[in-house]
Design a protein around this motif. Sequence first.
Motif, PDB file in Angstrom:
ATOM      1  N   LEU A 187       2.707  -0.567   5.325  1.00  0.00           N
ATOM      2  CA  LEU A 187       2.221   0.814   5.427  1.00  0.00           C
ATOM      3  C   LEU A 187       2.843   1.530   6.618  1.00  0.00           C
ATOM      4  N   GLY A 199       0.841  -1.196   0.000  1.00  0.00           N
ATOM      5  CA  GLY A 199       0.000   0.000   0.000  1.00  0.00           C
ATOM      6  C   GLY A 199       0.875   1.245   0.000  1.00  0.00           C
ATOM      7  N   ASP A 200       0.309   2.351  -0.452  1.00  0.00           N
ATOM      8  CA  ASP A 200       1.093   3.575  -0.612  1.00  0.00           C
ATOM      9  C   ASP A 200       0.344   4.758  -0.007  1.00  0.00           C
ATOM     10  N   LEU A 201       0.924   5.281   1.090  1.00  0.00           N
ATOM     11  CA  LEU A 201       0.333   6.419   1.796  1.00  0.00           C
ATOM     12  C   LEU A 201       0.166   7.650   0.925  1.00  0.00           C
ATOM     13  N   THR A 202       1.008   7.773  -0.109  1.00  0.00           N
ATOM     14  CA  THR A 202       0.939   8.983  -0.927  1.00  0.00           C
ATOM     15  C   THR A 202      -0.199   8.880  -1.939  1.00  0.00           C
ATOM     16  N   ARG A 203      -0.810   7.714  -2.045  1.00  0.00           N
ATOM     17  CA  ARG A 203      -1.918   7.534  -2.991  1.00  0.00           C
ATOM     18  C   ARG A 203      -3.249   7.295  -2.275  1.00  0.00           C
ATOM     19  N   GLU A 204      -3.194   6.582  -1.142  1.00  0.00           N
ATOM     20  CA  GLU A 204      -4.402   6.263  -0.385  1.00  0.00           C
ATOM     21  C   GLU A 204      -4.218   6.779   1.033  1.00  0.00           C
ATOM     22  N   PRO A 205      -5.211   7.508   1.558  1.00  0.00           N
ATOM     23  CA  PRO A 205      -5.059   7.979   2.943  1.00  0.00           C
ATOM     24  C   PRO A 205      -4.884   6.811   3.904  1.00  0.00           C
ATOM     25  N   LEU A 206      -4.151   7.071   4.972  1.00  0.00           N
ATOM     26  CA  LEU A 206      -3.887   6.052   5.986  1.00  0.00           C
ATOM     27  C   LEU A 206      -5.206   5.573   6.596  1.00  0.00           C
ATOM     28  N   ALA A 207      -5.384   4.255   6.693  1.00  0.00           N
ATOM     29  CA  ALA A 207      -6.568   3.700   7.346  1.00  0.00           C
ATOM     30  C   ALA A 207      -6.106   2.591   8.272  1.00  0.00           C
TER      31      ALA A 207
END
Lengths: 158, 363
Positions: B194, B179-187
């Motif tokens: 992550l 997963g990529d924090l710069t593309r998807e908000p942290l959940a």
Amino acid sequence: MTPAGPAATSDDVAARQGWMAVLARAPAAALAERIAALPPLPAHARLRGPETGLAMVRGRQGGDGAPFNLGEMTVTRCTVRLGDGTLGHAYVAGRDARQAELAALLDAALQRPELHDAVMAAVIAPLAAAQAAGRGSVARKAAATRVAFATMATMRGE
Amino acid sequence: MAYVAVKGGEDAIAHAHAWLAEARRGDPAVPELSVAQIGQQLGLAVDRVMAEGSCHDRGLAALAIKQARGDLIEAAFLLRAYRTTLPRFGASAPLDTAAMLVRRRISATYKDLPGGQVLGPTFDYTHRLLDFALEAEGAPPPEPAPEAEADGAPMPRVSGILAQEGLMAAEPASEAPPGDLTREPLAFPADRPLRLQALARGDEGFLLALGYSTQRGYGNAHPFVGEIRVGEVAVGLTPPELGFEISIGDITVTECGMVNQFAGSKTEPPQFTRGYGLVFGHGERKAMAMALVDRSLRAAELGEEAAAPAQSPEFVLYHCDNVDATGFVEHLKLPHYVDFQSELEKIRTLRATADAAQREAAE
């Protein structure tokens, strides 16, 4: 030497990977200096770039586990075409457009059988030697700081 | 609470920026600092800005430091903002840190280990006395550092040595795209890839304090430095037009493998577990702090009690990013006139009511 395209053998690919790695680590000035020592290279047209963008650098958790995204780095890429249709590609770390274009031109020239040996001898071999010397110097400086620790009394005062 | 849009002040802002430029330059009688000088002579500041700015480019980080007048969080902010203007060409192959051109490699768990202990250019063993010789200008550069025969022996990672013996939990093999924090908000729950991405770009000071807290008893860590290594690793990328991986250059990284106790569980025998740190540039303090916090964030996964701040993924990951943090803290400087006006009205009403009640009681 045949172009490393879809019909390329694994040896062709390995050779191309080798010179592309050397070109990616050579500053534009060093490339220009080496090219100047060659007979003029064929004219080239820019097909793409040079353009600067990012690559997401990945690591592995624990060093050897699942991949994770460490952070990005700048990368400059360029694609050129020689008159006979030979394509040259370059992806180089950093933002130096001139380096990327010269590297792409040299990648194309190295795929041309009549140019390959001269470019390898005048450009790739000396640059590879200089890069290996640089790495060797780092390794030797590191070796000079290698220690053998001798264990003495513990800190706990047992 | 919310801030409000305001108009006006253009002249004052322009004058403030002019003064900022003057202050950035300082006394014109003192030679101007070049970006190249920052890159060469303030290299560890550059490394920190690349790590927290999450963008490996020494020249850009040095420019950001100059523009930010040496404010490293402001510089990381500038670098983060710049990276949003660039397209992404792809993702690299995972770095092979075992193949690093090592400048420094130490272990606190093994005295003698394959490849040996290499001190490298370190502040360790310096006396932390100010060196007034550095005040002198125009001194000749120091002699090149001594060299010795390098045997080229491989330097396997210490965690691998323990894993081979079966005493260290092996990392599950996986090639799953992270997963990529710069593309998807942290959940949440955030998986370990992550979390490692967030920690790698997290604030060194915040992670240092959290790592320190685990050592002092807020979370039971018992860490050993299995290994720290610093050096250059090759970055590989597979452009779709080529269809095979090419090496695009070398970057400097610092890796820390912490070895931690694990008492075992119903399904796992007692063994060592790993905390892992990997950062851009030479940043041992950051890599060590990251490894401590990575391990403490694995508490829930390992069935340990998770009560300390450093064991809370929400607490750590929501607060470790200094660009996020400085944005929210510093936004308090923006005009909150309307909000504050309503607070004023409320306090005045409460005061008036209280005063009236007091007067009534006194009468």
